[in-house]
Design an enzyme around this catalytic site. Structure first.
Site, PDB file in Angstrom:
ATOM      1  N   LYS A  65       0.812  -1.226   0.000  1.00  0.00           N
ATOM      2  CA  LYS A  65       0.000   0.000   0.000  1.00  0.00           C
ATOM      3  C   LYS A  65       0.846   1.277   0.000  1.00  0.00           C
ATOM      4  O   LYS A  65       0.435   2.284  -0.570  1.00  0.00           O
ATOM      5  CB  LYS A  65      -0.987  -0.020   1.171  1.00  0.00           C
ATOM      6  CG  LYS A  65      -2.089  -1.067   0.980  1.00  0.00           C
ATOM      7  CD  LYS A  65      -3.137  -1.009   2.075  1.00  0.00           C
ATOM      8  CE  LYS A  65      -4.160  -2.122   1.873  1.00  0.00           C
ATOM      9  NZ  LYS A  65      -5.237  -2.082   2.871  1.00  0.00           N
ATOM     10  N   ASP A 102     -10.127   2.447   2.497  1.00  0.00           N
ATOM     11  CA  ASP A 102     -10.285   1.621   3.706  1.00  0.00           C
ATOM     12  C   ASP A 102     -11.057   2.378   4.804  1.00  0.00           C
ATOM     13  O   ASP A 102     -11.958   1.819   5.432  1.00  0.00           O
ATOM     14  CB  ASP A 102      -8.911   1.183   4.247  1.00  0.00           C
ATOM     15  CG  ASP A 102      -8.303   0.045   3.437  1.00  0.00           C
ATOM     16  OD1 ASP A 102      -9.066  -0.703   2.790  1.00  0.00           O
ATOM     17  OD2 ASP A 102      -7.064  -0.098   3.451  1.00  0.00           O
TER      18      ASP A 102
HETATM   19  P1  NAP Z   1      -0.158  -4.465   9.463  1.00  0.00           P
HETATM   20  O1  NAP Z   1       0.074  -3.141   8.836  1.00  0.00           O
HETATM   21  O2  NAP Z   1       0.844  -5.559   9.264  1.00  0.00           O
HETATM   22  O3  NAP Z   1      -0.327  -4.207  11.064  1.00  0.00           O
HETATM   23  C1  NAP Z   1      -0.455  -5.294  11.938  1.00  0.00           C
HETATM   24  C2  NAP Z   1      -0.843  -4.799  13.328  1.00  0.00           C
HETATM   25  O4  NAP Z   1      -1.075  -5.947  14.166  1.00  0.00           O
HETATM   26  C3  NAP Z   1       0.239  -3.976  14.025  1.00  0.00           C
HETATM   27  O5  NAP Z   1      -0.380  -3.039  14.878  1.00  0.00           O
HETATM   28  C4  NAP Z   1       0.988  -5.048  14.848  1.00  0.00           C
HETATM   29  O6  NAP Z   1       1.649  -4.539  15.969  1.00  0.00           O
HETATM   30  C5  NAP Z   1      -0.179  -5.898  15.298  1.00  0.00           C
HETATM   31  N1  NAP Z   1       0.234  -7.285  15.623  1.00  0.00           N
HETATM   32  C6  NAP Z   1       0.619  -8.247  14.765  1.00  0.00           C
HETATM   33  N2  NAP Z   1       0.902  -9.382  15.430  1.00  0.00           N
HETATM   34  C7  NAP Z   1       0.715  -9.115  16.749  1.00  0.00           C
HETATM   35  C8  NAP Z   1       0.833  -9.874  17.940  1.00  0.00           C
HETATM   36  N3  NAP Z   1       1.227 -11.154  17.924  1.00  0.00           N
HETATM   37  N4  NAP Z   1       0.525  -9.287  19.107  1.00  0.00           N
HETATM   38  C9  NAP Z   1       0.110  -7.981  19.153  1.00  0.00           C
HETATM   39  N5  NAP Z   1      -0.029  -7.211  18.060  1.00  0.00           N
HETATM   40  C10 NAP Z   1       0.273  -7.777  16.871  1.00  0.00           C
HETATM   41  O7  NAP Z   1      -1.545  -5.102   9.005  1.00  0.00           O
HETATM   42  P2  NAP Z   1      -2.865  -4.284   8.549  1.00  0.00           P
HETATM   43  O8  NAP Z   1      -2.874  -4.040   7.117  1.00  0.00           O
HETATM   44  O9  NAP Z   1      -3.007  -3.122   9.477  1.00  0.00           O
HETATM   45  O10 NAP Z   1      -4.021  -5.365   8.834  1.00  0.00           O
HETATM   46  C11 NAP Z   1      -4.504  -5.581  10.163  1.00  0.00           C
HETATM   47  C12 NAP Z   1      -5.761  -6.465  10.091  1.00  0.00           C
HETATM   48  O11 NAP Z   1      -6.819  -5.748   9.418  1.00  0.00           O
HETATM   49  C13 NAP Z   1      -5.566  -7.755   9.303  1.00  0.00           C
HETATM   50  O12 NAP Z   1      -6.235  -8.794   9.988  1.00  0.00           O
HETATM   51  C14 NAP Z   1      -6.247  -7.489   7.979  1.00  0.00           C
HETATM   52  O13 NAP Z   1      -6.767  -8.672   7.398  1.00  0.00           O
HETATM   53  C15 NAP Z   1      -7.373  -6.549   8.400  1.00  0.00           C
HETATM   54  N6  NAP Z   1      -7.830  -5.659   7.320  1.00  0.00           N
HETATM   55  C16 NAP Z   1      -9.142  -5.721   6.965  1.00  0.00           C
HETATM   56  C17 NAP Z   1      -9.618  -4.877   5.982  1.00  0.00           C
HETATM   57  C18 NAP Z   1     -11.077  -4.960   5.596  1.00  0.00           C
HETATM   58  O14 NAP Z   1     -11.451  -4.383   4.562  1.00  0.00           O
HETATM   59  N7  NAP Z   1     -11.905  -5.617   6.390  1.00  0.00           N
HETATM   60  C19 NAP Z   1      -8.777  -3.961   5.323  1.00  0.00           C
HETATM   61  C20 NAP Z   1      -7.432  -3.919   5.716  1.00  0.00           C
HETATM   62  C21 NAP Z   1      -6.971  -4.785   6.711  1.00  0.00           C
HETATM   63  P3  NAP Z   1       3.188  -4.023  15.864  1.00  0.00           P
HETATM   64  O15 NAP Z   1       3.109  -2.612  15.381  1.00  0.00           O
HETATM   65  O16 NAP Z   1       3.677  -4.148  17.249  1.00  0.00           O
HETATM   66  O17 NAP Z   1       3.892  -4.940  14.888  1.00  0.00           O
END
Ligand code: NAP
Length: 266
Positions: A65, A102
């Site tokens: 992204k 989003d």
């Molecule tokens: P991302 O940029 O990789 O961010 C991941 C987040 O999760 C960070 O805050 C990370 O914390 C945290 N995290 C990961 N593993 C962890 C753990 N074991 N314990 C605690 N915190 C943890 O991913 P993203 O794009 O934001 O996506 C996040 C979620 O939203 C995903 O499940 C994705 O499928 C969903 N999503 C849904 C939509 C929709 O349209 N419904 C759109 C976009 C995303 P740190 O900063 O500490 O690494």
């Protein structure tokens, strides 16, 4: 001739975007085809080849992204604010413009649920890409309070500064900052779901997990067993961000209500 669209991601085989856009195209009778690409090399090479071959627009998912925003010739104010793009569109003059749907997808889904954010106390779990998009969208709705907790506290602090919230430690939430709406924007559940104390949910009316299907179930079950009445996964947000992409490309907003149940695992 069919207009060509696609999603680029890695991995991309799980993406529901091809199904959603084909569904919207049939519903609105637009002649489009929609593919999914996992780049063999860089994002920029893959996107350049797509547009050079006559492609009209792209959706972008993890981990590209921010690359998508850098690739574009121009960007909407919101995509620049969030520093990420999930939509690219080839304009009439051939230039590429970036958007981010989003945050508006999330707000549209809350509207569908009859939930409002203004004057509410909100807790956002996570500070990654999706959390950033959602936090900026929440800020525009003037909540009573936006608290952000993240495993890496510096990212929560940075996001809180950008969008008028406050970063918080998990131990303080249940005692000092109970929230009416809790949004799980972490990706933890894809590997090892996190467990929260039931007290976290003691004033919560809506628990929303941005993940969807089985990945959302652990968090939503915890919320439900702590007494939260409305527990919702991110399939509505997914459908809405796709519908808003479709509208940017094709100039017509499809109806999402009937698409959402199809996004649940069978
Ligand atoms: P991302 O940029 O990789 O961010 C991941 C987040 O999760 C960070 O805050 C990370 O914390 C945290 N995290 C990961 N593993 C962890 C753990 N074991 N314990 C605690 N915190 C943890 O991913 P993203 O794009 O934001 O996506 C996040 C979620 O939203 C995903 O499940 C994705 O499928 C969903 N999503 C849904 C939509 C929709 O349209 N419904 C759109 C976009 C995303 P740190 O900063 O500490 O690494």
């Amino acid at each position: 001739m069919n207009r060509r669209y696609a999603v680029i991601g890695n991995p991309v085989q799980h993406s529901r975007s091809p199904w959603l856009h084909t569904y919207f195209a049939r519903q609105t009778q637009r002649p489009i085809v929609y593919a999914a690409y996992q780049p063999a090399g860089s994002f920029a090479d893959c996107a350049s080849a797509f547009f050079a071959g006559g492609g009209c627009g792209l959706n972008i998912t993890l981990p590209y992204k921010t690359d998508a925003l850098a690739f574009a010739d121009s960007a909407s104010a919101y995509a620049r604010q969030v520093a990420a793009a999930n939509v690219l569109k080839r304009q009439a003059d051939g230039s590429i413009r970036a958007y981010n749907t989003d945050g508006s997808g999330f707000l549209r889904d809350l509207q569908r649920l009859g939930a409002t954010l203004s004057d509410k106390t909100i807790l956002l779990l996570g500070a990654g890409g999706a959390a950033q998009a959602v936090a900026h969208a929440i800020n525009r709705q003037q909540p009573a309070r936006l608290s952000i907790y993240n495993r890496t506290p510096e990212r929560a602090q940075q996001l809180a500064q950008q969008c008028g919230g406050s970063a918080i430690a998990i131990a303080d939430i249940a005692d000092e900052r109970p929230a009416e709406i809790i949004i799980n924007a972490t990706s933890a559940s894809h590997k090892q779901p996190l467990s929260y104390a039931p007290a976290l949910f003691r004033q919560t009316q809506l628990a929303y997990d941005l993940s969807y299907g089985t990945a959302a179930q652990h968090f939503l079950r915890q919320a439900a067993s702590a007494g939260v009445v409305q527990c919702v996964d991110g399939s509505g947000m997914l459908a809405w961000q796709a519908a808003l992409s479709f509208a940017l490309w094709e100039g017509v907003l499809p109806s999402v209500a009937e698409a959402i149940p199809h996004l649940q695992p069978h």
